[in-house]
Design a protein around this motif. Structure first.
Motif, PDB file in Angstrom:
ATOM      1  N   THR A 111      -2.375  -1.637  -5.125  1.00 30.82           N
ATOM      2  CA  THR A 111      -2.179  -2.514  -3.934  1.00 30.82           C
ATOM      3  C   THR A 111      -2.381  -4.063  -4.348  1.00 30.82           C
ATOM      4  O   THR A 111      -1.349  -5.102  -4.314  1.00 30.82           O
ATOM      5  N   LEU A 171      -9.654  -7.158  -2.895  1.00 26.33           N
ATOM      6  CA  LEU A 171     -10.649  -6.033  -2.952  1.00 26.33           C
ATOM      7  C   LEU A 171     -11.912  -6.156  -2.249  1.00 26.33           C
ATOM      8  O   LEU A 171     -12.339  -5.396  -1.558  1.00 26.33           O
ATOM      9  N   TRP A 190     -11.381  -5.891   1.578  1.00 25.83           N
ATOM     10  CA  TRP A 190     -11.289  -4.337   1.847  1.00 25.83           C
ATOM     11  C   TRP A 190     -12.614  -3.559   1.894  1.00 25.83           C
ATOM     12  O   TRP A 190     -12.705  -2.474   2.015  1.00 25.83           O
ATOM     13  N   LEU A 239       0.889  -1.257   0.015  1.00 24.16           N
ATOM     14  CA  LEU A 239      -0.186   0.090   0.030  1.00 24.16           C
ATOM     15  C   LEU A 239       0.868   1.490   0.209  1.00 24.16           C
ATOM     16  O   LEU A 239       0.620   2.284  -0.673  1.00 24.16           O
ATOM     17  N   GLN A 286      -5.981   1.136  -3.706  1.00 21.55           N
ATOM     18  CA  GLN A 286      -6.342  -0.316  -3.183  1.00 21.55           C
ATOM     19  C   GLN A 286      -6.157  -1.146  -4.630  1.00 21.55           C
ATOM     20  O   GLN A 286      -5.562  -2.133  -4.452  1.00 21.55           O
ATOM     21  N   LEU A 292      -8.160  -1.153   4.874  1.00 20.87           N
ATOM     22  CA  LEU A 292      -6.926  -1.215   4.120  1.00 20.87           C
ATOM     23  C   LEU A 292      -5.733  -1.440   5.124  1.00 20.87           C
ATOM     24  O   LEU A 292      -5.843  -0.928   6.210  1.00 20.87           O
TER      25      LEU A 292
END
Length: 271
Positions: free
Chosen positions: A87, A158, A161, A20, A84, A265
Motif C-alpha cells: 500500500t 508505515l 500505521w 490497500l 502495508q 490500516l
C-alpha cells in the motif's frame, strides 16, 4: 472525508482504502519481478545429527531448531506486513523490487547466525536472532527526482500505521561505500522486525553489481588483504552513483504512539 497527512501532501482515507484493497488483491503494484508465490525452499543442509553444516559453518541440533522456529514466525508475520508495504508503495508511486524474495531463506539466516556465533564466542543463538532485521525484507525504488518525496511519504505511512522505526541508516552522504537508505521496522501486532531498503535505479544496480564482492568479503576465511581489495572495488562502483536531491538529509519519521488496532490500516472496502 478523513485524511492521512504526509510531509508532502494529504492522502484521502478512500484512496488509502483503495490502495490497500489493490495490495491485498496482489494487483497493480509496479514490480520489477512478478509478485507470485514464494520461491521453493533451498536444499535442506540439516545433517544426520539434526544440526546445520555448510562452508565450514555449523549449528547444533538445538540451535538449528530455534532458527527454524524463527523462520516460521517470520513467515507468519509477513502475511500482515506485506499488504502495508504494498500500500505504501502504491501511494508513494514506488517500484517494488524483488517482491518474490521478501523472505530471507532459512539457509541464509543459518549462515548469518552461525557466522556471528563464530565471530563472537559465547553469543547465544537467541542473541544472534534478536539482531536480525531482514528475515522479512523489501526494496522500494524511485527515480532520482522523486526519491526524497517518495521515501518521506512511504516511511510516514508505515509509521502512521503503528510500525516502529528501529533503524535508519542513511548512507547517501558517504564518500565511500554503499549508498541508499536501509531502514528496519517493528510491526505492531507480531512485533516482527522487517527491513526496507530505499533505492534509486542507480544505487540498486550498484548493490547488485557489488553483491558477490560483499559476499566474499564477509566470509570468515577471507584474508585481510583481499578484504581491502574487495572494499576498494565496491567503493569505485558506488562512487559513480549520483545522490538524489535532498536524499542525504532524509531522516526517520518521528515516533508516533501505535494507533488503535482497528485504525492501523485503512479499512478494506466491503465487496
Amino acid at each position: 472525508m478523513k485524511t492521512q497527512h504526509t510531509t508532502h501532501g494529504v492522502v484521502s482515507r478512500a484512496a488509502m482504502a483503495a490502495a490497500l484493497a489493490t495490495a491485498l488483491g496482489m494487483g497493480a503494484v509496479h514490480t520489477a519481478t512478478a509478485a507470485g508465490p514464494l520461491p521453493a525452499p533451498a536444499a535442506d543442509r540439516t545433517g544426520h545429527d539434526g544440526g546445520w553444516h555448510h562452508d565450514g559453518l555449523s549449528l547444533n541440533a538445538t540451535d538449528n531448531k530455534k532458527v527454524d522456529a524463527f523462520v516460521t514466525r517470520a513467515r507468519r508475520a509477513e502475511r500482515s506486513i506485506s499488504p502495508q508495504v504494498r500500500t505504501a508503495a502504491l501511494i508513494s508511486h514506488a517500484e517494488l523490487i524483488g517482491f518474490d524474495q521478501r523472505l530471507k531463506s532459512p539457509d541464509s539466516l543459518k549462515r548469518k547466525v552461525a557466522t556471528w556465533m563464530r565471530q563472537t564466542p559465547g553469543q547465544t543463538v537467541e542473541e544472534s536472532l534478536s539482531q536480525i532485521n531482514d528475515a522479512v525484507r523489501f526494496t522500494l525504488q524511485w527515480p532520482d527526482d522523486r526519491y526524497a518525496q517518495g521515501v518521506t511519504t512511504a516511511a510516514g505511512l508505515l509509521s502512521s500505521w503503528g510500525n516502529d522505526s528501529t533503524r535508519w541508516a542513511n548512507t547517501w552522504s558517504r564518500t565511500t561505500g554503499y549508498k541508499a537508505i536501509n531502514s528496519a521496522w517493528r510491526a505492531p501486532r507480531s512485533h516482527q522486525l522487517f527491513e526496507i531498503q530505499f533505492h534509486t535505479p542507480h544505487s540498486k544496480a550498484a548493490q547488485l553489481e557489488t553483491h558477490k564482492l560483499y559476499e566474499e568479503q564477509r566470509l570468515p576465511g577471507t584474508p585481510p588483504e583481499r578484504v581491502q581489495e574487495l572494499q576498494a572495488q565496491q567503493n569505485a562502483i558506488f562512487a559513480a552513483v549520483p545522490v538524489p536531491p535532498g536524499a542525504d538529509r532524509l531522516t526517520a519519521p518521528a515516533h508516533r504512539p501505535a494507533p488503535d488496532p482497528a485504525r492501523r490500516l485503512p479499512a478494506t472496502p466491503a465487496h
